[in-house]
Design a protein around this motif. Structure first.
Motif, PDB file in Angstrom:
ATOM      1  N   UNK A   1       0.858  -1.176   0.000  1.00 24.52           N
ATOM      2  CA  UNK A   1       0.000   0.000   0.000  1.00 24.52           C
ATOM      3  C   UNK A   1       0.896   1.227   0.000  1.00 24.52           C
ATOM      4  N   UNK A   2       0.852   1.998  -1.070  1.00 25.19           N
ATOM      5  CA  UNK A   2       1.641   3.231  -1.029  1.00 25.19           C
ATOM      6  C   UNK A   2       0.702   4.429  -0.925  1.00 25.19           C
ATOM      7  N   UNK A   3       1.259   5.613  -0.921  1.00 17.11           N
ATOM      8  CA  UNK A   3       0.437   6.789  -0.626  1.00 17.11           C
ATOM      9  C   UNK A   3      -0.666   7.009  -1.663  1.00 17.11           C
TER      10      UNK A   3
ATOM     11  N   UNK B   1      -3.491   4.710  -0.297  1.00 20.27           N
ATOM     12  CA  UNK B   1      -3.764   4.729   1.136  1.00 20.27           C
ATOM     13  C   UNK B   1      -4.906   5.686   1.452  1.00 20.27           C
ATOM     14  N   UNK B   2      -5.788   5.237   2.319  1.00 15.14           N
ATOM     15  CA  UNK B   2      -6.862   6.095   2.785  1.00 15.14           C
ATOM     16  C   UNK B   2      -6.875   6.035   4.296  1.00 15.14           C
TER      17      UNK B   2
ATOM     18  N   UNK C   1      -3.864  -9.432   1.306  1.00 10.94           N
ATOM     19  CA  UNK C   1      -3.294  -8.770   2.471  1.00 10.94           C
ATOM     20  C   UNK C   1      -2.581  -7.505   2.019  1.00 10.94           C
ATOM     21  N   UNK C   2      -2.913  -6.400   2.664  1.00 14.75           N
ATOM     22  CA  UNK C   2      -2.218  -5.155   2.349  1.00 14.75           C
ATOM     23  C   UNK C   2      -0.998  -5.052   3.261  1.00 14.75           C
ATOM     24  N   UNK C   3       0.143  -4.805   2.656  1.00  9.02           N
ATOM     25  CA  UNK C   3       1.364  -4.703   3.456  1.00  9.02           C
ATOM     26  C   UNK C   3       2.018  -3.340   3.239  1.00  9.02           C
ATOM     27  N   UNK C   4       2.926  -3.028   4.149  1.00 12.76           N
ATOM     28  CA  UNK C   4       3.570  -1.718   4.072  1.00 12.76           C
ATOM     29  C   UNK C   4       4.518  -1.635   2.878  1.00 12.76           C
ATOM     30  N   UNK C   5       4.757  -0.411   2.392  1.00 13.87           N
ATOM     31  CA  UNK C   5       5.672  -0.259   1.255  1.00 13.87           C
ATOM     32  C   UNK C   5       7.054  -0.812   1.576  1.00 13.87           C
TER      33      UNK C   5
ATOM     34  N   UNK D   1       8.115  -3.712   1.922  1.00  5.38           N
ATOM     35  CA  UNK D   1       8.279  -4.916   2.741  1.00  5.38           C
ATOM     36  C   UNK D   1       8.417  -6.152   1.864  1.00  5.38           C
TER      37      UNK D   1
END
Lengths: 145, 431
Positions: free
Chosen positions: B374-376, B379-380, B408-412, B414
């Motif tokens: 999920x990048x900017x 992202x909400x 699954x949404x993961x952080x940028x 990763x």
């Protein structure tokens, strides 16, 4: 300006991730004034209020986090039973929906401060003015220790 | 532009006559010089002279990667080692690598085919080619390098990795062509963007290959880097990069039929399929000296396009590779290629093309988890929006493939970035 900029940060739901966020903030001398953590099954959103949200956003992005700025309101409610209900009743009458809400840890002179994200910001500000509900500005936040 | 006008536009009849002549020579060569083939032909009860036309090709036995492994290291060579001038090997994820040898003439031929490929996809001798394919046992780096020199372009032999330095050189040296795996090109593009240097680069063409990639990924690379992103196909066993290449029409890859005979087979029944049908690509080399291969099963899934191409080349095309039968996942009985999942993700506005598939088996049931960063852009602040993003991905995959996945949404950042071939799948099933 009645609106506050809140920082929202995407975090995976696993041990240590909230710590990573607040450590970055601490290392950059950013004082968190209010914070909440919303979670779903595998991710969460950390939302917080600080003095200089643009700076905090920049720092977090630089450190690889996905973060955004969201406009919210901080309202001061007298710290007595029934006063939150009174405020919410005014909102209901103006057909304002609260998407989420969390509280400030600090108290100011018999007031509790609540951060709210609402469906219609303009309408809410009007409603607050009409009903004498005090809204704090970004500069008011600074004075809260 | 066409590099070798005579051969690339040779009328089909003449091309097929040339193929047959070269096939006969190759069959005689391997039968006489490679014990493996003498044995295999005997088993199939066939002699080189029994092959009377190209139509008889299917009578010949296949060669597989296992055959190459079993003849490790030099068993498939049809020349003594003192005639060999180069040895490459493909990465062996399990056991020994597969080894390929080249004679001096093979290296020259490879450079020719690679130069031809460069020109077909729009590269000229005035270009500055930043070659970010790995140099070493992998054929990508040296294959592209020799082709670039043959063409007369300036080649920067930077190899893979060292991303920041790649970008510095790309900017300072004014590279106009990037050769890399598509996943590494993606990482480069993202990093260039992060560094705010997108308007400082001079790239105009990307030549990307060595792993399957989707049309949507092409679009993203083309938009971000403002290039023509071209697909190149090759495999070390057959030669290396330059076996097939997209021309500027971008409607399939011309396979160089004066050097290779392509066939499509059903990977289950091993029966040959008609042109146009989808199946496994099988290649017979007809010009190689040191290590010719007969009906080599590539495991790559594609189809042959026999209709003439608007570019004027007469060599048939293969469709952009859909996936490898090796990479094909069977999830609850459904065939799934990572590239199909990729195309779903790329359709969704703002989604970063970084994903990983985790396959597992829980209570005897296959599970497929799709991890997406999920990048900017997506992202909400609202959880329900993120959840509806998850649901949309899940639904789109279900609509395309008919299987239910966990998204699954993961952080940028990763998901591990790749400097060579991307590792898209983690299969935890123990069968």
């Amino acid at each position: 300006m009645k609106r506050l900029n809140q920082i929202s940060v995407f975090v995976e739901n696993k041990p240590g991730r909230l710590l990573d966020v607040v450590e970055v903030l601490g290392n950059n001398n950013i004082d968190i004034k209010a914070i909440s953590l919303a979670d779903s099954s595998d991710f969460g959103i950390v939302r917080f209020i600080c003095e200089d949200p643009k700076f905090a956003h920049e720092i977090l992005t630089k450190n690889g986090f996905t973060a955004s700025l969201t406009e919210v309101l901080a309202i001061a409610i007298s710290d007595r039973p029934g006063s939150l209900a009174k405020v919410l009743k005014s909102f209901k009458e103006s057909n304002i929906n609260i998407e989420y809400m969390y509280g400030f840890s600090a108290k100011i002179k018999d007031y509790a401060v609540m951060i709210i994200k609402v469906s219609d910001l303009e309408e809410t500000i009007k409603c607050c003015i009409a009903n004498n509900i005090q809204i704090l500005s970004q500069s008011d936040i600074k004075s809260i220790v | 532009m066409i590099y070798d006008d005579e051969i690339e536009t040779l009328p089909r009849e003449a091309l097929e006559a040339l193929q047959f002549k070269r096939l006969q020579q190759t069959l005689e060569r391997v039968y006489a010089l490679v014990p493996f083939y003498k044995e295999a032909f005997k088993k199939a009860n066939i002699l080189p002279e029994d092959i009377k036309s190209l139509k008889d090709l299917h009578k010949l036995p296949f060669t597989t990667k296992d055959d190459l492994r079993e003849s490790y290291p030099y068993g498939m060579f049809s020349m003594p080692i003192n005639k060999i001038v180069r040895i490459h090997a493909s990465s062996g994820t399990t056991g020994k690598p597969t080894v390929v040898g080249y004679s001096k003439a093979d290296i020259e031929e490879w450079a020719q085919l690679m130069a031809r490929s460069f020109v077909a996809c729009g590269v000229t001798d005035k270009d500055i080619i930043q070659n970010a394919y790995g140099y070493g046992l992998f054929t990508g780096g040296l294959g592209a390098h020799y082709g670039a020199e043959k063409l007369g372009a300036a080649v920067i032999p930077i190899s893979g990795g060292n991303t920041k330095k790649q970008i510095m050189i790309m900017v300072d040296f004014k590279s106009t062509v990037l050769t890399a795996t598509p996943s590494y090109a993606q990482l480069l593009a993202d990093t260039i963007e992060e560094m705010g240097l997108l308007d400082k680069i001079n790239l105009r063409v990307g030549v990307f290959g060595a792993e399957p990639w989707s049309e949507n990924m092409r679009q993203k690379l083309e938009e971000k880097l403002r290039i023509n992103a071209m697909d190149i196909y090759g495999l070390s066993e057959i030669m290396g990069p330059g076996v097939a290449i997209e021309c500027e029409a971008k409607e399939g890859l011309h396979i160089w039929e004066d050097a290779f005979i392509p066939e499509i087979i059903d990977p289950q029944t091993l029966e040959p399929l008609e042109d146009g049908q989808e199946g496994e690509l099988v290649i017979t080399t007809i010009k190689k000296q040191a290590m010719p291969l007969i009906r080599y099963r590539t495991k790559d899934i594609t189809r042959i396009i026999k209709e003439p191409c608007k570019c004027g080349r007469t060599h048939r095309r293969i469709q952009k590779i859909l996936g490898r039968s090796d990479d094909m996942l069977i999830i609850r009985g459904v065939n799934v290629f990572p590239s199909q999942i990729e195309s779903v993700l790329m359709e969704i506005e703002g989604l970063a093309p970084h994903y990983q598939l985790i396959v597992d088996r829980v209570n005897n049931l296959d599970t497929l988890e799709v991890q997406v960063e999920v990048d900017s852009k997506v992202f909400s602040d609202e959880i329900k929006r993120l959840q509806s993003l998850q649901n949309q991905i899940q639904k789109d995959i279900k609509d395309l493939l008919g299987i239910t996945t966990k998204v699954t949404l993961v952080e940028p950042r990763t998901i591990q970035r790749s400097e060579g071939k991307a590792k898209r799948v983690i299969d935890k099933r123990k069968i």
